[in-house]
Design a protein around this motif. Structure first.
Motif, mmCIF file in Angstrom:
data_model
loop_
_atom_site.group_PDB
_atom_site.id
_atom_site.type_symbol
_atom_site.label_atom_id
_atom_site.label_comp_id
_atom_site.label_asym_id
_atom_site.label_seq_id
_atom_site.Cartn_x
_atom_site.Cartn_y
_atom_site.Cartn_z
ATOM 1 N N LYS A 65 0.835 -1.198 0.000
ATOM 2 C CA LYS A 65 0.000 0.000 0.000
ATOM 3 C C LYS A 65 0.873 1.253 0.000
ATOM 4 O O LYS A 65 1.878 1.314 0.703
ATOM 5 N N PHE A 66 0.448 2.232 -0.774
ATOM 6 C CA PHE A 66 1.015 3.573 -0.677
ATOM 7 C C PHE A 66 -0.113 4.524 -0.287
ATOM 8 O O PHE A 66 -1.221 4.453 -0.846
ATOM 9 N N ASP A 67 0.165 5.372 0.685
ATOM 10 C CA ASP A 67 -0.843 6.289 1.215
ATOM 11 C C ASP A 67 -2.133 5.535 1.567
ATOM 12 O O ASP A 67 -3.251 5.996 1.284
ATOM 13 N N TYR A 68 -1.956 4.360 2.164
ATOM 14 C CA TYR A 68 -3.030 3.531 2.725
ATOM 15 C C TYR A 68 -3.927 2.889 1.673
ATOM 16 O O TYR A 68 -4.952 2.309 2.007
ATOM 17 N N TRP A 127 4.696 10.326 -5.808
ATOM 18 C CA TRP A 127 3.495 10.916 -5.238
ATOM 19 C C TRP A 127 3.160 10.410 -3.838
ATOM 20 O O TRP A 127 2.210 10.884 -3.212
ATOM 21 N N ALA A 128 3.907 9.436 -3.320
ATOM 22 C CA ALA A 128 3.516 8.777 -2.076
ATOM 23 C C ALA A 128 4.217 9.374 -0.856
ATOM 24 O O ALA A 128 5.349 9.865 -0.936
ATOM 25 N N ASP A 129 3.548 9.287 0.313
ATOM 26 C CA ASP A 129 4.104 9.732 1.587
ATOM 27 C C ASP A 129 4.130 8.630 2.648
ATOM 28 O O ASP A 129 4.822 8.762 3.650
ATOM 29 N N GLN A 130 3.347 7.574 2.456
ATOM 30 C CA GLN A 130 3.235 6.486 3.434
ATOM 31 C C GLN A 130 3.392 5.153 2.708
ATOM 32 O O GLN A 130 2.909 4.991 1.588
ATOM 33 N N TYR A 193 15.162 -15.523 9.038
ATOM 34 C CA TYR A 193 15.496 -14.349 8.230
ATOM 35 C C TYR A 193 15.503 -13.109 9.113
ATOM 36 O O TYR A 193 14.901 -13.070 10.192
ATOM 37 N N GLY A 194 16.219 -12.093 8.660
ATOM 38 C CA GLY A 194 16.154 -10.766 9.233
ATOM 39 C C GLY A 194 15.533 -9.840 8.215
ATOM 40 O O GLY A 194 15.727 -10.010 7.004
ATOM 41 N N ALA A 195 14.772 -8.849 8.682
ATOM 42 C CA ALA A 195 14.117 -7.905 7.783
ATOM 43 C C ALA A 195 14.506 -6.490 8.179
ATOM 44 O O ALA A 195 14.478 -6.144 9.359
ATOM 45 N N PHE A 196 14.854 -5.694 7.185
ATOM 46 C CA PHE A 196 15.294 -4.314 7.442
ATOM 47 C C PHE A 196 14.595 -3.383 6.466
ATOM 48 O O PHE A 196 14.745 -3.516 5.247
ATOM 49 N N PHE A 197 13.824 -2.435 7.004
ATOM 50 C CA PHE A 197 13.198 -1.383 6.203
ATOM 51 C C PHE A 197 14.113 -0.170 6.327
ATOM 52 O O PHE A 197 14.207 0.447 7.380
ATOM 53 N N ASP A 198 14.778 0.169 5.235
ATOM 54 C CA ASP A 198 15.841 1.173 5.265
ATOM 55 C C ASP A 198 15.251 2.574 5.135
ATOM 56 O O ASP A 198 15.180 3.153 4.047
ATOM 57 N N THR A 199 14.814 3.108 6.269
ATOM 58 C CA THR A 199 14.260 4.459 6.319
ATOM 59 C C THR A 199 14.389 4.984 7.737
ATOM 60 O O THR A 199 14.428 4.206 8.695
ATOM 61 N N PHE A 200 14.456 6.312 7.872
ATOM 62 C CA PHE A 200 14.349 6.937 9.183
ATOM 63 C C PHE A 200 12.915 7.368 9.483
ATOM 64 O O PHE A 200 12.639 7.931 10.542
ATOM 65 N N GLY A 201 12.001 7.131 8.551
ATOM 66 C CA GLY A 201 10.605 7.446 8.794
ATOM 67 C C GLY A 201 10.045 6.619 9.943
ATOM 68 O O GLY A 201 10.378 5.435 10.100
ATOM 69 N N VAL A 202 9.193 7.214 10.750
ATOM 70 C CA VAL A 202 8.593 6.523 11.890
ATOM 71 C C VAL A 202 7.931 5.235 11.413
ATOM 72 O O VAL A 202 7.286 5.200 10.353
ATOM 73 N N GLY A 203 8.079 4.168 12.211
ATOM 74 C CA GLY A 203 7.515 2.882 11.830
ATOM 75 C C GLY A 203 6.513 2.364 12.846
ATOM 76 O O GLY A 203 6.556 2.710 14.031
ATOM 77 N N ARG A 204 5.605 1.513 12.367
ATOM 78 C CA ARG A 204 4.679 0.792 13.232
ATOM 79 C C ARG A 204 4.620 -0.644 12.734
ATOM 80 O O ARG A 204 4.311 -0.894 11.567
ATOM 81 N N TYR A 205 4.933 -1.583 13.626
ATOM 82 C CA TYR A 205 4.987 -2.997 13.262
ATOM 83 C C TYR A 205 3.939 -3.761 14.064
ATOM 84 O O TYR A 205 3.847 -3.610 15.287
ATOM 85 N N ILE A 215 3.674 -3.917 8.354
ATOM 86 C CA ILE A 215 4.764 -2.961 8.531
ATOM 87 C C ILE A 215 4.322 -1.644 7.900
ATOM 88 O O ILE A 215 3.914 -1.621 6.732
ATOM 89 N N HIS A 216 4.400 -0.581 8.670
ATOM 90 C CA HIS A 216 4.032 0.740 8.153
ATOM 91 C C HIS A 216 5.134 1.726 8.491
ATOM 92 O O HIS A 216 5.620 1.772 9.625
ATOM 93 N N HIS A 217 5.553 2.531 7.512
ATOM 94 C CA HIS A 217 6.525 3.600 7.743
ATOM 95 C C HIS A 217 6.047 4.894 7.097
ATOM 96 O O HIS A 217 5.412 4.873 6.033
ATOM 97 N N GLU A 218 6.369 5.984 7.749
ATOM 98 C CA GLU A 218 6.013 7.307 7.236
ATOM 99 C C GLU A 218 7.041 7.738 6.202
ATOM 100 O O GLU A 218 7.880 8.607 6.422
ATOM 101 N N THR A 219 6.968 7.096 5.067
ATOM 102 C CA THR A 219 7.816 7.409 3.925
ATOM 103 C C THR A 219 7.124 6.899 2.670
ATOM 104 O O THR A 219 6.423 5.877 2.719
ATOM 105 N N GLY A 220 7.316 7.589 1.573
ATOM 106 C CA GLY A 220 6.785 7.118 0.303
ATOM 107 C C GLY A 220 7.738 6.218 -0.440
ATOM 108 O O GLY A 220 7.421 5.748 -1.536
ATOM 109 N N THR A 221 8.912 5.961 0.131
ATOM 110 C CA THR A 221 9.893 5.077 -0.496
ATOM 111 C C THR A 221 9.886 3.727 0.197
ATOM 112 O O THR A 221 10.094 3.642 1.412
ATOM 113 N N LEU A 222 9.632 2.694 -0.553
ATOM 114 C CA LEU A 222 9.731 1.331 -0.056
ATOM 115 C C LEU A 222 11.141 0.828 -0.323
ATOM 116 O O LEU A 222 11.589 0.810 -1.474
#
Length: 744
Positions: A65-68, A127-130, A193-205, A215-222
Motif C-alpha cells: 500500500k502507498f498512502d493507505y 506521489w507517495a508519503d506512506q 530471516y532478518g528484515a530491514f526497512f531502510d528508512t528513518f521514517g517513523v515505523g509501526r509494526y 509494517i508501516h513507515h512514514e515514507t513514500g519510499t519502499l
C-alpha cells in the motif's frame, strides 16, 4: 545495482514503465516470476510475493500500500535472473495531498532483486508519503525493533502478538527501565530471516494480530530487505554488509569504568576517587564525568570545564599518566535555552540543528578545542531523545517531519564520532542511550537508560540488553547499581548487578545516587568481605579483556557480544521468551542472578555443557535440551560452556593496576573444550598487541586425537584443554606458532 545473495523490492515513477514490455500474470497458482538464491526462493504469484526457505513459505506478502491504498492491479513488466519489475496501478484518490481527486490512476514500479542470500523490494513513487506492507502470518516469532520493553513492560523479547512503534522517543517513567531509547527498523524471525526497512521514517509494526503482520513507515519510499540465515550471527553478517561494519572499540573502553552522577567536589573529587580505587587495588581502565561540569545553561551549554574543574589539561593528564586511565565526558546537542551556534531548533532544549553544516562544524570545533585537545577520548552522549521539536524548520528542508527524530539521532551520533576521529582516530569511544539503525559504524556502545536502583531495575535492564542485541547493536552496558534512587544499596543487589555488568559488553559502574542523592556506593562504604568480592569481579573483567576485545571488534562477522538464546537457536521455541540468559560469544553462556536468592533455573540448549568457573575450572558436566536447577553462591556468576568451544583470557591491559603491579608481563590463557569426534571450532582472536591482527585459533577433535593450532601471539600462552578424562596443560612462549596435539 543488485547485491549478490539478497533480494530487493524497488519501485520507480510511472513514466519509467514505458521502457518495459508488460508480461501477463500466470493463471491459478502458477508463478508469474521467480528469483532464487542459495537456500531461498522468491515467487510472484496471484498478485502476492512469497519467499520460501528450506521448503516452507517464510514471508507471504499480500499487499503493498502507498498512502493507505492497495493497488488496483499488478502486472509483471520485466524479468531477469536477478530482477523482477512489477507495474502497480493505484486509484486516483491515493494522491490526496498533491494532485486532488481528479488525477487519473497512478502507477508505481516495484522492483524485486536478489541481495546476497536474500531479497530487496524497492519502490519510489514520486506521489507517495506512506508505505504499508501486509502479510499473512506464517507461524513464526519476531525479535528486535525496540530496546524499550514494548509492549506493556514485558521482559520477553518475543514480539509475536504485539504492536511496536519505531521512533526515538524516551519513555520516561512509563517503561520500567526508564529512558532506554534505542530503536531499529530491523527485526529477526524464527523462520530464519532478518528484515530491514531502510528508512528513518517513523515505523509501526504489528505481528500475528488476527493472523496477519503489518509494517508501516512514514515514507513514500519502499526499501525493504529480507536477509536469510540459520541464526543471528549469519543474518547480522548480511545486515552489517548492508549498513557498514560496527565501530572499532578500543581495549581500554572494555575494562571497568567508574563515574559519579554529581561531582560536587570538582576535579579534586574525581582524583580522590581514582586514588582510593588504586589504594584498594580495585582495577579500572577509565573514568568519565557526568553533567554538571561546564558553565552556561544546565551547567553545560558552554561545553567547557567550569572553575571546579579548572586546568583540565593538567588533571586529565594526571589521570592518564599517573593512574593509567582514559577520561571521557558527558555531552549533549541540547543547549537548554542558550543558542551559541549558528542554528538552533526552537523549544526549551534549543537543540543544535545538525542538518546545518555550519552548526555541525561549530559544535565539533568546540569539542575539539575545549575537550579533545586536552585529553578527552570519548563521550557519554545524552538527551537526543527528550523534548525534541518535530514541526520546526530544519536547514535541510528535505527531511520530512515523520523522519526527524530518527534522523536527528543518527546525525547526533555521527557528529560526535567525526569530531573524536579527527583527534584520536580509532582510539576513542562513544556510548548513548538513544540510537537508531545505521548508527553502528559511528557508535561504540549503547547503555540501557536510567534504571531504578532495585531488582526490578536490574531485571528491566537485562531484558533491554537482549532486545538491543537482536537489533544489531553489538556492545551494550548497564548503569551498574542503577541510576534512579539513592546511592547506597544493599550488598546482594550491588554484587548481582556487578556480576551482570562484568559479563556485559560495556562495564560502567555508577557510584552515587541520582543527582548525587544519598550516601554514595563507593566500595569502601562496605565491609572488607564485600570489597574482596568487588575486587574479584573487577579482576575477572580485566582477565576477560582479550575475549571481549575480540568479540567487540569481530562483531561484523561473529554477531553481537551478548547473544540471546533465540539469536543462536531460532528454531528452538523454548528459547524465544528467555530474557535473563545470554551467550557471551559463541560458547560461553551467562545466566546472571537478577532476583534475590541462591537458586535459579537455567535453560541449556541441546548438546554437552560444562558448569564452569574461571578459577576452579569445570565443576560439572551436563546434557542440554532442558532447564536445570542451579545453586548459586553469593560470589558466583552462573557460567556454562558449550562443548566444542574456545575462550581466551589474560592480562593484556594494565589500567590503574600499573600503579601496584608494574612488572607483570602480559600472558594469555586459552581454554579449550573439545567437542565430539568429528567436531571442530574456531575463534577469531583480535591481537591488540599486533596491530589488531585477526588470528584464528582452531580446535579439532578427530578419530585419533585433539589438536589446537594458532598463529604466533604476542604474549606467552598457557593452554588448557579440558577432556572427559582430565585437563591437559602446556605453555607456549610468546611469538611462537601453536601446533599442539593430544592423542585420544
Amino acid at each position: 545495482m543488485p547485491f549478490p545473495g539478497c533480494f530487493r523490492l524497488f519501485a520507480c515513477p510511472r513514466l519509467a514503465l514505458t521502457l518495459f514490455t508488460a508480461v501477463s500474470l500466470s493463471v491459478g497458482s502458477l508463478a508469474a516470476a521467480e528469483l532464487t538464491v542459495p537456500g531461498g526462493r522468491l515467487e510472484v504469484v496471484d498478485n502476492e510475493v512469497l519467499i520460501h526457505r528450506h521448503g516452507r513459505v517464510i514471508v507471504h506478502l499480500t499487499d503493498v500500500k502507498f498512502d493507505y491504498h492497495s493497488p488496483l492491479a499488478w502486472a509483471v513488466a520485466q524479468t531477469t535472473p536477478d530482477r523482477i519489475e512489477i507495474k502497480l496501478t493505484y486509484p486516483a484518490s491515493v494522491d490526496y495531498a498533491h494532485r486532488g481527486p481528479t488525477t487519473p490512476g497512478l502507477d508505481a514500479t516495484l522492483t524485486i532483486s536478489t541481495h546476497g542470500d536474500g531479497f530487496r523490494l524497492h519502490a519510489t513513487p514520486e506521489w507517495a508519503d506512506q508505505t504499508t506492507l501486509e502479510f499473512a502470518h506464517t507461524g513464526d516469532h519476531f525479535f528486535g525493533l525496540s530496546s524499550p520493553l514494548q509492549p506493556d513492560n514485558q521482559h520477553s523479547p518475543d514480539l509475536t502478538g504485539s504492536t511496536v512503534r519505531v521512533e526515538v522517543t524516551n519513555h520516561g517513567e512509563d517503561i520500567v527501565e526508564n529512558y532506554a531509547s534505542a530503536f531499529s527498523s530491523f527485526y529477526m524471525s524464527s523462520a530464519g530471516y532478518g528484515a530491514f526497512f531502510d528508512t528513518f521514517g517513523v515505523g509501526r509494526y504489528q505481528f500475528a494480530l488476527n493472523g496477519r503482520n503489518q509494517i508501516h513507515h512514514e515514507t513514500g519510499t519502499l526499501d525493504w530487505y529480507v536477509l536469510l540465515g540459520d541464526d543471528g550471527p549469519t543474518i547480522h553478517r548480511a545486515y552489517f554488509d548492508l549498513i557498514g561494519a560496527p565501530k572499532h572499540v578500543p581495549l581500554w573502553a572494555l575494562g571497568p569504568i567508574g563515574w559519579r552522577d554529581q561531582n560536587d567536589g570538582g576535579a579534586a573529587e574525581i582524583l580522590d576517587d581514582i586514588k582510593r580505587f588504586a589504594d584498594l587495588r580495585l582495577p579500572l581502565t577509565g573514568w568519565f564525568v557526568d553533567r554538571p561540569y561546564s558553565d552556561g545553561a544546565h551547567a553545560w551549554s558552554h561545553m567547557n570545564f567550569s572553575a571546579a574543574f579548572a586546568e583540565p589539561e593538567k588533571w586529565i593528564r594526571e589521570i592518564r599518566e599517573q593512574h593509567g586511565l582514559e577520561f571521557m565526558t558527558w555531552t549533549a546537542t541540547a543547549f537548554f535555552g542558550d543558542t551559541p551556534l549558528n542554528r538552533h531548533l526552537p523549544g526549551g532544549f534549543t537543540y543544535a540543528d545538525l542538518s546545518d553544516p555550519e552548526t555541525v562544524a561549530q559544535f565539533q570545533q568546540k569539542l575539539t578545542d575545549l575537550q579533545h585537545s586536552i585529553g578527552v577520548k570519548g563521550h557519554k552522549m545524552d538527551r537526543a531523545d527528550e523534548k525534541f521539536p518535530e514541526w520546526e524548520a530544519w536547514a535541510d528542508e528535505t527531511v520530512p517531519r515523520g523522519a526527524k527524530r530518527n534522523t536527528y539521532t543518527y546525525l547526533f551520533i555521527k557528529t560526535h564520532d567525526e569530531a573524536l576521529r579527527r583527534t584520536w582516530g580509532d582510539d576513542q569511544f562513544t556510548f548513548a542511550r538513544a540510537a537508531i539503525h545505521r548508527s553502528q559504524p559511528y557508535l561504540s556502545a549503547i547503555w540501557g537508560g536510567d534504571p531504578r536502583s532495585s531488582w526490578a531495575g536490574l531485571q528491566g535492564n537485562a531484558a533491554n540488553a537482549i532486545r538491543a542485541s537482536f537489533m544489531g547493536f553489538p556492545v551494550w552496558g548497564t548503569d551498574v547499581g542503577g541510576y534512579i534512587g539513592e546511592g547506597l544499596i544493599d550488598e546482594e543487589l550491588y554484587l548481582r548487578w556487578m556480576q551482570f555488568g562484568v559479563m556485559s559488553g560495556l562495564l560502567e559502574i555508577k557510584l552515587d545516587g541520582s543527582g548525587g542523592d544519598g550516601r554514595d556506593r563507593m566500595p569502601w562504604r562496605y565491609d572488607e568481605a564485600f570489597q574482596a568480592e568487588y575486587r574479584d569481579l573487577l579482576e575477572l573483567r580485566m582477565d576477560l579483556l582479550p575475549y571481549l576485545y575480540s568479540l567487540a571488534n569481530d562483531a561484523a562477522e561473529s554477531g553481537t557480544m551478548m547473544q540471546p538464546l533465540a539469536y543462536r537457536h531460532l528454531d528452538d521455541p523454548r528459547t524465544h521468551a528467555i530474557w535473563d540468559q545470554f551467550y557471551l560469544g559463541a560458547g560461553l553462556m551467562v545466566a546472571p542472578m537478577v532476583t534475590p536468592g541462591s537458586v535459579r533455573d537455567v535453560y541449556l540448549p541441546a548438546g554437552r555443557w560444562y558448569r564452569y568457573n574461571f578459577d576452579r575450572g569445570i565443576e560439572s558436566s551436563l546434557v542440554g535440551g532442558h532447564a536445570v536447577v542451579t545453586q548459586v553462591e553469593r560470589n558466583e556468576i552462573p557460567l556454562f560452556v558449550r562443548a566444542n568451544s574456545l575462550l581466551i583470557t589474560g592480562n593484556v591491559y594494565a589500567g590503574n593496576a600499573r600503579t601496584w603491579d608494574a612488572d607483570s608481563p602480559p600472558r594469555l590463557k586459552i581454554h579449550a573444550f573439545p567437542g565430539e569426534v568429528g567436531e571442530s571450532t574456531s575463534f577469531t582472536y583480535i591481537d591488540s598487541a599486533d596491530g589488531d591482527a585477526a588470528k584464528v585459533i582452531h580446535l579439532e577433535h578427530d578419530e585419533t586425537g585433539i589438536s589446537l593450532t594458532a598463529p604466533a601471539l604476542d604474549a606467552a600462552v598457557s593452554l588448557k584443554i579440558f577432556r572427559r578424562n582430565g585437563v591437559s596443560v602446556t605453555n607456549i612462549p610468546a611469538g611462537e606458532p601453536i601446533h599442539y596435539r593430544i592423542d585420544d
